[in-house]
Write a protein that holds these residues in place. Structure first.
Motif, mmCIF file in Angstrom:
data_model
loop_
_atom_site.group_PDB
_atom_site.id
_atom_site.type_symbol
_atom_site.label_atom_id
_atom_site.label_comp_id
_atom_site.label_asym_id
_atom_site.label_seq_id
_atom_site.Cartn_x
_atom_site.Cartn_y
_atom_site.Cartn_z
ATOM 1 N N LEU A 103 0.841 -1.453 -0.190
ATOM 2 C CA LEU A 103 0.169 -0.253 -0.240
ATOM 3 C C LEU A 103 1.067 0.971 -0.010
ATOM 4 C CD1 LEU A 103 -3.202 0.446 -0.229
ATOM 5 C CD2 LEU A 103 -2.745 1.067 2.194
ATOM 6 N N ARG A 104 0.649 1.820 -0.758
ATOM 7 C CA ARG A 104 1.284 3.716 -1.073
ATOM 8 C C ARG A 104 -0.133 4.520 -0.354
ATOM 9 N NH1 ARG A 104 4.468 0.047 -1.312
ATOM 10 N NH2 ARG A 104 6.418 -0.827 -3.053
ATOM 11 N N GLY A 105 -0.562 4.570 -0.950
ATOM 12 C CA GLY A 105 -1.574 5.681 -0.095
ATOM 13 C C GLY A 105 -2.893 5.211 -0.076
ATOM 14 N N LEU A 106 -3.915 6.020 0.916
ATOM 15 C CA LEU A 106 -5.193 5.649 1.419
ATOM 16 C C LEU A 106 -5.693 7.136 1.754
ATOM 17 C CD1 LEU A 106 -6.741 3.647 2.978
ATOM 18 C CD2 LEU A 106 -5.556 3.906 5.414
ATOM 19 N N ARG A 107 -6.983 7.070 1.346
ATOM 20 C CA ARG A 107 -7.870 7.933 2.016
ATOM 21 C C ARG A 107 -9.030 7.831 1.757
ATOM 22 N NH1 ARG A 107 -9.590 12.273 -3.404
ATOM 23 N NH2 ARG A 107 -11.324 13.735 -1.899
ATOM 24 N N LEU A 108 -9.442 8.236 3.187
ATOM 25 C CA LEU A 108 -10.639 7.789 3.765
ATOM 26 C C LEU A 108 -11.212 9.254 3.666
ATOM 27 C CD1 LEU A 108 -9.137 5.375 6.985
ATOM 28 C CD2 LEU A 108 -9.916 5.082 4.797
ATOM 29 N N GLU A 109 -13.021 8.794 3.064
ATOM 30 C CA GLU A 109 -13.936 9.334 3.406
ATOM 31 C C GLU A 109 -15.398 8.580 3.595
ATOM 32 O OE1 GLU A 109 -14.646 11.079 -0.932
ATOM 33 O OE2 GLU A 109 -12.277 10.885 -1.057
ATOM 34 N N CYS A 110 -16.059 9.681 4.349
ATOM 35 C CA CYS A 110 -17.055 9.255 5.363
ATOM 36 C C CYS A 110 -17.942 10.699 4.859
ATOM 37 C CB CYS A 110 -17.020 9.340 7.062
ATOM 38 S SG CYS A 110 -16.423 8.600 7.419
ATOM 39 N N ARG A 111 -19.359 10.009 4.492
ATOM 40 C CA ARG A 111 -20.289 10.367 3.616
ATOM 41 C C ARG A 111 -21.837 10.604 4.833
ATOM 42 N NH1 ARG A 111 -22.980 8.668 0.307
ATOM 43 N NH2 ARG A 111 -22.369 6.223 0.097
#
Length: 374
Positions: A103-111
């Motif tokens: 894993l190189r990039g992690l983006r978390l989004e909560c709606r």
């Protein structure tokens, strides 16, 4: 169509499948052996976006487990108030923690809305678990998490992910739990960090001095959000510390987002002349005219984007025209109140690099859409 697909090279099939939603990709994997091989290749999964509201129910668990090894950049979206969506996100992050070396990039989004009194310990715990094992993680974006981020998470990221290039913690929360001491530890542990997003209260003179150290790698972006009570009480670093940082990193761009929690005095202290402000977002409960005039005076050479949320007034119109005359390098201006025609004319005539603007001459239904220029 299957016969045609079977005759295509695996790399072509993989390229086609990489353009499909995950549920369709999972369905394709069940068509035949050739399609399954292509659908589970690293090309398809290198950059992966998953919505825990719909995708996981339709995916084939064996394929998902196998393909996690190929995920380099993951964008994960969930709705905290939905138990099913939340649990799916936690389970996926836990699976990633067990197979995260790639894993190189992690983006978390909560709606959606966050449940009341929800600290998000389960989701944040899963993020920490990923940070413990993802030693090659380069980019971690938590701006869309509505939970209080604390020192423990930052220190876990610092010591578990020494290859970090960007870390964004400037999320929309009512409490900031990250102290400047943890940021100093982060900078020490992650020498290659080039972009950092924080709340103002997480920044101190010592933090800016650490960023300006002679052996520091080039630093490019510092995003600061000033919105919670801790930010309102914080003492901004002095102008000379900003001047030293700007001298050490002449390409540094600063993004400032100022929210209603700030008093007029705090806003004035934050908008110091030496800060290389490239993006300024003003959403203040008090005076907005003054900050716009300060921006015109201090940031004429650096300002590229300005967003203003305020009430309509002649004084604001005049301040915006003044800014247009000073900031020839401006590329975006978005004002979410009606302005007079002379404001629009000023930006179009005096800002030759302008690419996008929201300048309405009369009331329109929301949401207001920007005008794009070629």
């Amino acid at each position: 169509m299957v016969e045609l697909g079977e005759n295509l090279p695996e790399e072509v099939l993989a390229l086609v499948f990489s353009l499909l939603p995950l549920r369709d990709c999972a369905a394709a994997a069940g068509v035949c052996k050739a399609w399954a091989t292509a659908a589970t290749s690293s090309v398809v999964w290198h950059n992966t976006s998953i919505s825990c509201d719909c995708e996981l129910e339709s995916m084939l668990p064996p394929h998902l487990s196998t393909c996690l090894d190929h995920v380099h950049n993951l964008r994960l979206e969930c709705e905290p108030s939905c138990k099913r969506s939340r649990q799916a996100a936690i389970e996926l992050l836990t699976m990633m923690a067990g197979r995260a070396p790639g894993l190189r990039g992690l983006r978390l989004e909560c709606r959606g809305e966050k449940p009341l009194f929800d600290a998000g310990r389960d989701i944040l715990g899963a993020v920490s678990a990923v940070c413990r094992t993802a030693s090659k993680l380069s980019h971690l974006d938590l701006r869309r998490l509505p939970f209080t981020l604390d020192d423990a998470l930052v220190l876990q990221a610092a010591h578990g992910c020494p290859e970090l290039r960007s870390l964004f913690l400037d999320n929309h929360t009512l409490v900031n739990g990250v102290q400047p001491g943890s940021v100093l530890e982060l900078l020490k542990a992650c020498p290659h960090l080039r972009a950092l997003g924080l709340h103002l209260s997480s920044v101190s003179r010592a933090v800016l001095e650490a960023l300006a150290a002679p052996d520091r790698a080039p630093f490019e972006l510092l995003a600061l959000r000033c919105a919670c009570p801790e930010d309102a009480r914080a003492s901004p670093p002095p102008d000379e510390a900003w001047a030293a940082l700007r001298c050490r990193h002449p390409e540094l761009a600063v993004e400032l987002e100022l929210e209603p929690a700030l008093s007029e005095d705090n806003v004035t202290r934050i908008l110091q002349p030496a800060v290389p402000v490239a993006v300024l977002r003003l959403n203040l409960s008090g005076d907005t005219v003054g900050p716009v005039r300060i921006a015109a005076r201090h940031y004429a050479a650096t300002l590229r984007t300005l967003e203003v949320r305020a009430s309509r007034s002649r004084e604001l119109d005049a301040a915006l025209e003044e800014l247009a005359a000073c900031c020839a390098g401006l590329r975006e201006i978005h004002c979410f109140c009606v302005v007079r025609a002379s404001v629009l004319d000023a930006f179009r005539e005096r800002c030759p690099r302008l690419r996008s603007y929201t300048l309405k001459l009369k009331r329109e239904p929301h949401p207001w859409r920007p005008t794009l220029l070629r």
